[in-house]
Design an enzyme around this catalytic site. Structure first.
Site, short mmCIF file in Angstrom:
data_model
loop_
_atom_site.label_atom_id
_atom_site.label_comp_id
_atom_site.label_asym_id
_atom_site.label_seq_id
_atom_site.Cartn_x
_atom_site.Cartn_y
_atom_site.Cartn_z
N CYS A 1 3.96 6.60 -6.03
CA CYS A 1 3.61 5.50 -6.93
C CYS A 1 2.92 6.03 -8.19
O CYS A 1 3.16 5.52 -9.30
CB CYS A 1 2.70 4.51 -6.21
SG CYS A 1 3.44 3.75 -4.74
N CYS B 1 -0.85 6.31 -3.13
CA CYS B 1 0.53 6.78 -2.91
C CYS B 1 0.93 7.76 -4.02
O CYS B 1 0.95 7.39 -5.20
CB CYS B 1 1.48 5.59 -2.89
SG CYS B 1 3.22 6.04 -2.79
#
Length: 295
Positions: free
Chosen positions: A63, A60
């Site tokens: 993230c 991600c």
């Protein structure tokens, strides 16, 4: 004597050199990592104390951008008395289902088992302010029905674990064993079918055990059933006999009625009608009705 002193100094320098080398080469005690990792095995630890938990995935991008700020925030966790943790949803599918993670990264605050979803800015200062100023009190907590320890969320966790297990089995069959994709789907379809049949049989056995049939629970079931069937059969025969008798009576009455109307009668004046001359039934009925009206 002088040579003995030189040898002694030389040995002392050697000892000091060895001691320095050992000191330099000895591992330095590093600061323990303040960022904890929560898994399916130890997740119940977050039910006590205060926690800030990040759910992320290695692939991600958002993230990855959050990781530096989150690690800096974790360095302040020990001083503030807060446990800072992270959860890799790709490795912990059970926790992903337990918290219903639909977007990444997702951050939760937990205080003695009461969970709240963090919706603020994602910087170190905002995290510190959220915990230190107790801004989490203004956030509505997650309902107990949807809490991670509820029965519903336990079921969701088991479902997510099952889905991950099926996915791993599919990858193993297609990548390691060389089975085509459609073959893997056929195997899973047959497994689902047979497991459904087995579950259905199990439920039938349980139902028969809990609610047994009367034919097995009562020894007089079959004699009583035969008696009831015989009584029902006799009643049907009696009803059929009565119905046949009523039909015969109705037929006899109709025949008698027809004979009465067809029987030759005298003339209206009382004179017998000549033989061989018979009035039709309709004319005869009209004459009889007219005579009755005159009388």
């Amino acid at each position: 004597m002088f040579s003995l002193i030189l040898q002694t100094k030389h040995k002392s320098w050697i000892y000091l050199s060895l001691l320095g080398i050992c000191f330099i080469s000895s591992p330095v005690l590093a600061k323990p990592d303040s960022l904890k990792e929560v898994t399916d095995a130890n997740w119940e630890e977050i039910l006590t104390g205060e926690w800030m938990i990040e759910f992320y995935a290695p692939w991600c991008p958002a993230c990855q951008q959050l990781q530096p700020a989150w690690k800096e925030f974790a360095d302040w966790g020990e001083d503030m008395g807060v446990n800072i943790a992270k959860v890799d949803v790709t490795e912990q599918p059970g926790l992903s289902g337990r918290f219903i993670i639909t977007s990444l990264p997702t951050i939760y605050h937990s205080k003695d088992g009461v969970f709240r979803k963090y919706q603020g800015a994602r910087t170190k200062d905002d995290f510190l302010s959220f915990v230190h100023d107790q801004k989490w009190k203004a956030v509505e907590p997650v309902s107990s029905w949807f809490g991670p320890s509820s029965f519903l969320m336990n079921s969701m966790s088991a479902l997510f674990k099952l889905s991950m297990f099926i996915r791993r089995c599919h990858n193993y069959m297609t990548e390691k064993l060389g089975i085509p994709v459609w073959g893997s789907y056929v195997i899973f379809g047959l497994a689902t079918l047979f497991s459904g049949l087995a579950l259905g049989l199990l439920l039938v056995f349980i139902a028969d055990f809990v609610f047994p049939s009367r034919r097995f629970s009562s020894p007089d079931y079959y004699p009583k059933k035969q008696t009831i069937d015989q009584a029902r059969l006799i009643q049907q025969q009696e009803d059929a006999t009565e119905a046949d008798g009523e039909e015969d009576d109705e037929e006899e009455e109709e025949e008698d009625h027809d004979e009465v109307w067809r029987k030759p009668r005298g003339s209206p004046e009382g004179r017998p009608e000549p033989r061989g001359q018979a009035f039709p039934d309709d004319a005869l009925r009209k004459r009889v009705v007219g005579n009755r009206e005159e009388e």
